[in-house]
Design a protein around this motif. Structure first.
Motif, PDB file in Angstrom:
ATOM      1  N   GLN A 130       0.826  -1.210   0.000  1.00 56.63           N
ATOM      2  CA  GLN A 130       0.000   0.000   0.000  1.00 56.63           C
ATOM      3  C   GLN A 130       0.864   1.267   0.000  1.00 56.63           C
ATOM      4  O   GLN A 130       0.502   2.269  -0.639  1.00 56.63           O
ATOM      5  N   ALA A 131       1.991   1.232   0.693  1.00 56.22           N
ATOM      6  CA  ALA A 131       2.892   2.385   0.657  1.00 56.22           C
ATOM      7  C   ALA A 131       3.369   2.638  -0.776  1.00 56.22           C
ATOM      8  O   ALA A 131       3.456   3.792  -1.219  1.00 56.22           O
ATOM      9  N   LEU A 132       3.670   1.578  -1.505  1.00 55.24           N
ATOM     10  CA  LEU A 132       4.088   1.739  -2.903  1.00 55.24           C
ATOM     11  C   LEU A 132       2.961   2.310  -3.750  1.00 55.24           C
ATOM     12  O   LEU A 132       3.192   3.142  -4.638  1.00 55.24           O
ATOM     13  N   ALA A 133       1.727   1.866  -3.492  1.00 56.03           N
ATOM     14  CA  ALA A 133       0.582   2.385  -4.247  1.00 56.03           C
ATOM     15  C   ALA A 133       0.421   3.890  -4.028  1.00 56.03           C
ATOM     16  O   ALA A 133       0.119   4.641  -4.966  1.00 56.03           O
ATOM     17  N   MET A 134       0.633   4.355  -2.804  1.00 54.15           N
ATOM     18  CA  MET A 134       0.539   5.788  -2.535  1.00 54.15           C
ATOM     19  C   MET A 134       1.698   6.542  -3.186  1.00 54.15           C
ATOM     20  O   MET A 134       1.517   7.618  -3.769  1.00 54.15           O
ATOM     21  N   ALA A 135       2.898   5.975  -3.099  1.00 52.68           N
ATOM     22  CA  ALA A 135       4.069   6.644  -3.665  1.00 52.68           C
ATOM     23  C   ALA A 135       3.975   6.767  -5.180  1.00 52.68           C
ATOM     24  O   ALA A 135       4.470   7.734  -5.769  1.00 52.68           O
ATOM     25  N   GLU A 136       3.335   5.790  -5.832  1.00 46.26           N
ATOM     26  CA  GLU A 136       3.208   5.838  -7.285  1.00 46.26           C
ATOM     27  C   GLU A 136       2.277   6.941  -7.774  1.00 46.26           C
ATOM     28  O   GLU A 136       2.293   7.289  -8.965  1.00 46.26           O
ATOM     29  N   LEU A 137       1.479   7.520  -6.884  1.00 46.66           N
ATOM     30  CA  LEU A 137       0.592   8.621  -7.266  1.00 46.66           C
ATOM     31  C   LEU A 137       1.326   9.964  -7.301  1.00 46.66           C
ATOM     32  O   LEU A 137       0.869  10.908  -7.952  1.00 46.66           O
ATOM     33  N   ALA A 138       2.442  10.056  -6.599  1.00 44.84           N
ATOM     34  CA  ALA A 138       3.108  11.342  -6.408  1.00 44.84           C
ATOM     35  C   ALA A 138       3.673  11.982  -7.669  1.00 44.84           C
ATOM     36  O   ALA A 138       3.553  13.208  -7.839  1.00 44.84           O
ATOM     37  N   PRO A 139       4.326  11.264  -8.576  1.00 42.11           N
ATOM     38  CA  PRO A 139       4.952  11.937  -9.725  1.00 42.11           C
ATOM     39  C   PRO A 139       4.003  12.816 -10.532  1.00 42.11           C
ATOM     40  O   PRO A 139       4.400  13.880 -11.016  1.00 42.11           O
ATOM     41  N   ASP A 197       9.832   8.814  -4.465  1.00 42.43           N
ATOM     42  CA  ASP A 197      10.812   8.015  -5.214  1.00 42.43           C
ATOM     43  C   ASP A 197      11.655   7.168  -4.265  1.00 42.43           C
ATOM     44  O   ASP A 197      11.972   6.013  -4.566  1.00 42.43           O
ATOM     45  N   ARG A 198      12.014   7.745  -3.129  1.00 40.94           N
ATOM     46  CA  ARG A 198      12.808   7.008  -2.143  1.00 40.94           C
ATOM     47  C   ARG A 198      12.021   5.815  -1.594  1.00 40.94           C
ATOM     48  O   ARG A 198      12.575   4.721  -1.414  1.00 40.94           O
ATOM     49  N   ILE A 199      10.737   6.018  -1.344  1.00 40.90           N
ATOM     50  CA  ILE A 199       9.899   4.928  -0.824  1.00 40.90           C
ATOM     51  C   ILE A 199       9.811   3.797  -1.843  1.00 40.90           C
ATOM     52  O   ILE A 199       9.932   2.610  -1.500  1.00 40.90           O
ATOM     53  N   ARG A 200       9.619   4.153  -3.099  1.00 42.58           N
ATOM     54  CA  ARG A 200       9.534   3.115  -4.128  1.00 42.58           C
ATOM     55  C   ARG A 200      10.862   2.371  -4.285  1.00 42.58           C
ATOM     56  O   ARG A 200      10.886   1.153  -4.466  1.00 42.58           O
ATOM     57  N   ALA A 201      11.979   3.114  -4.202  1.00 40.22           N
ATOM     58  CA  ALA A 201      13.292   2.499  -4.385  1.00 40.22           C
ATOM     59  C   ALA A 201      13.655   1.548  -3.249  1.00 40.22           C
ATOM     60  O   ALA A 201      14.371   0.564  -3.460  1.00 40.22           O
ATOM     61  N   SER A 202      13.153   1.820  -2.049  1.00 38.93           N
ATOM     62  CA  SER A 202      13.516   0.978  -0.905  1.00 38.93           C
ATOM     63  C   SER A 202      12.499  -0.129  -0.644  1.00 38.93           C
ATOM     64  O   SER A 202      12.874  -1.302  -0.433  1.00 38.93           O
ATOM     65  N   GLN A 203      11.221   0.200  -0.678  1.00 40.99           N
ATOM     66  CA  GLN A 203      10.225  -0.786  -0.266  1.00 40.99           C
ATOM     67  C   GLN A 203       9.927  -1.836  -1.335  1.00 40.99           C
ATOM     68  O   GLN A 203       9.503  -2.942  -1.015  1.00 40.99           O
ATOM     69  N   GLY A 204      10.168  -1.500  -2.597  1.00 36.22           N
ATOM     70  CA  GLY A 204      10.008  -2.510  -3.647  1.00 36.22           C
ATOM     71  C   GLY A 204      10.963  -3.686  -3.444  1.00 36.22           C
ATOM     72  O   GLY A 204      10.531  -4.841  -3.356  1.00 36.22           O
ATOM     73  N   PRO A 205      12.290  -3.438  -3.351  1.00 36.12           N
ATOM     74  CA  PRO A 205      13.220  -4.545  -3.076  1.00 36.12           C
ATOM     75  C   PRO A 205      12.966  -5.224  -1.741  1.00 36.12           C
ATOM     76  O   PRO A 205      13.192  -6.436  -1.605  1.00 36.12           O
ATOM     77  N   GLU A 206      12.502  -4.469  -0.738  1.00 33.93           N
ATOM     78  CA  GLU A 206      12.220  -5.087   0.559  1.00 33.93           C
ATOM     79  C   GLU A 206      11.089  -6.106   0.462  1.00 33.93           C
ATOM     80  O   GLU A 206      11.117  -7.153   1.132  1.00 33.93           O
ATOM     81  N   MET A 207      10.107  -5.823  -0.382  1.00 31.87           N
ATOM     82  CA  MET A 207       9.043  -6.810  -0.587  1.00 31.87           C
ATOM     83  C   MET A 207       9.608  -8.079  -1.220  1.00 31.87           C
ATOM     84  O   MET A 207       9.214  -9.202  -0.864  1.00 31.87           O
ATOM     85  N   GLY A 208      10.540  -7.914  -2.157  1.00 34.77           N
ATOM     86  CA  GLY A 208      11.185  -9.084  -2.758  1.00 34.77           C
ATOM     87  C   GLY A 208      11.957  -9.886  -1.727  1.00 34.77           C
ATOM     88  O   GLY A 208      11.944 -11.127  -1.739  1.00 34.77           O
ATOM     89  N   LEU A 209      12.632  -9.205  -0.819  1.00 35.80           N
ATOM     90  CA  LEU A 209      13.382  -9.880   0.247  1.00 35.80           C
ATOM     91  C   LEU A 209      12.440 -10.716   1.123  1.00 35.80           C
ATOM     92  O   LEU A 209      12.738 -11.872   1.453  1.00 35.80           O
ATOM     93  N   MET A 210      11.304 -10.118   1.493  1.00 35.81           N
ATOM     94  CA  MET A 210      10.377 -10.825   2.384  1.00 35.81           C
ATOM     95  C   MET A 210       9.717 -12.011   1.674  1.00 35.81           C
ATOM     96  O   MET A 210       9.540 -13.083   2.274  1.00 35.81           O
ATOM     97  N   ARG A 211       9.354 -11.844   0.421  1.00 29.71           N
ATOM     98  CA  ARG A 211       8.781 -12.976  -0.316  1.00 29.71           C
ATOM     99  C   ARG A 211       9.810 -14.105  -0.439  1.00 29.71           C
ATOM    100  O   ARG A 211       9.472 -15.284  -0.315  1.00 29.71           O
ATOM    101  N   GLY A 212      11.073 -13.735  -0.701  1.00 29.22           N
ATOM    102  CA  GLY A 212      12.125 -14.745  -0.784  1.00 29.22           C
ATOM    103  C   GLY A 212      12.326 -15.466   0.535  1.00 29.22           C
ATOM    104  O   GLY A 212      12.594 -16.672   0.562  1.00 29.22           O
ATOM    105  N   TRP A 213      12.203 -14.747   1.634  1.00 27.69           N
ATOM    106  CA  TRP A 213      12.346 -15.363   2.962  1.00 27.69           C
ATOM    107  C   TRP A 213      11.283 -16.446   3.161  1.00 27.69           C
ATOM    108  O   TRP A 213      11.582 -17.536   3.651  1.00 27.69           O
ATOM    109  N   LEU A 214      10.046 -16.151   2.767  1.00 32.05           N
ATOM    110  CA  LEU A 214       8.974 -17.140   2.897  1.00 32.05           C
ATOM    111  C   LEU A 214       9.192 -18.322   1.955  1.00 32.05           C
ATOM    112  O   LEU A 214       9.020 -19.484   2.342  1.00 32.05           O
TER     113      LEU A 214
END
Length: 237
Positions: free
Chosen positions: A106-115, A128-145
């Motif tokens: 949801q944070a990414l969905a909000m950040a994508e509205l800003a540009p 942009d900072r939120i998208r750059a950090s939280q996108g890869p973090e979601m990949g990390l968490m999915r990989g952990w599972l």
């Protein structure tokens, strides 16, 4: 008479010696050319290939294995040591990851509205900072599972009840505004959203057992606290 006889004797001697000399010269040249031809025709004998030296593999290697708290380390044979696999985790680690994935989404969905909607360039930079950090973090968490064979979905859980999660109506309202109104609403909603993520991360630090997730949760709490402060500074300028 004597001189005539001497000249005759010399002539006869030369007649006998010259053919012999010519024969010797011809024979010597032939032997030399034959030897050279034979040398050229003979195949070169290859040098023997160097045999690589292989050191024997030691069979008496030992590994120092740390003991449990309060116990001394012990030594074990190297062949007895195996990969321990994924780090140990508990149910709260799994719960944290399953909750944080939709929270980040949801944070990414909000950040994508800003540009296209934000008026302040600092708001766009923060998004942009939120998208750059939280996108890869979601990949990390999915990989952990996935590494642990765990599904990401939680049956029967309403993610909208988590602290900081915005309602569908609030998301539609954010998408409908632009300019300064968007900046103000974005800061309000993202601040509440970050506060929810910080709470999730802080709770895990007290009950989780996976060291990687503890480091990740600490990073989330630290970075999002800084971002909240930056958003507040934008509105008070």
């Amino acid at each position: 008479m004597t001189d005539r006889r001497a000249r005759t004797l010399a002539i006869v001697t030369l007649a006998l010696v010259l053919p012999l000399v010519a024969f010797i010269v011809i024979r010597s040249g032939g032997d030399a050319s034959t030897g050279a031809a034979r040398s050229a025709a003979a195949p070169a004998t290859p040098a023997p290939a160097a045999t690589p030296t292989v050191s024997p593999v030691p069979t008496d290697l030992t590994v120092i294995a740390p003991g449990r708290p309060g116990e001394s380390p012990s030594t074990r044979a190297a062949h007895e040591v195996r990969d321990a696999g994924p780090a140990p985790h508990n149910s709260m680690d799994v719960w944290f990851v399953r909750m944080m994935i939709p929270h980040h989404a949801q944070a990414l969905a909000m950040a994508e509205l800003a540009p296209d909607r934000a008026a302040d360039p600092d708001i766009r930079a923060l998004a942009d900072r939120i998208r750059a950090s939280q996108g890869p973090e979601m990949g990390l968490m999915r990989g952990w599972l996935q590494t642990r064979g765990l599904p990401a979905e939680v049956q029967g859980h309403d993610h909208g009840t988590m602290r900081g999660m915005q309602s569908p109506e609030a998301m539609r309202q954010l998408a409908a505004v632009r300019g300064a109104d968007f900046d103000r609403l974005f800061v309000q909603m993202m601040t509440a959203h970050h506060e929810g993520a910080i709470e999730l991360a802080t709770n895990l630090l007290t009950v989780g057992s996976d060291l990687t997730l503890n480091e990740f949760a600490n990073s989330v709490a630290t970075e999002q606290t800084v971002e909240i402060q930056r958003m507040r500074e934008v509105l008070t300028r």
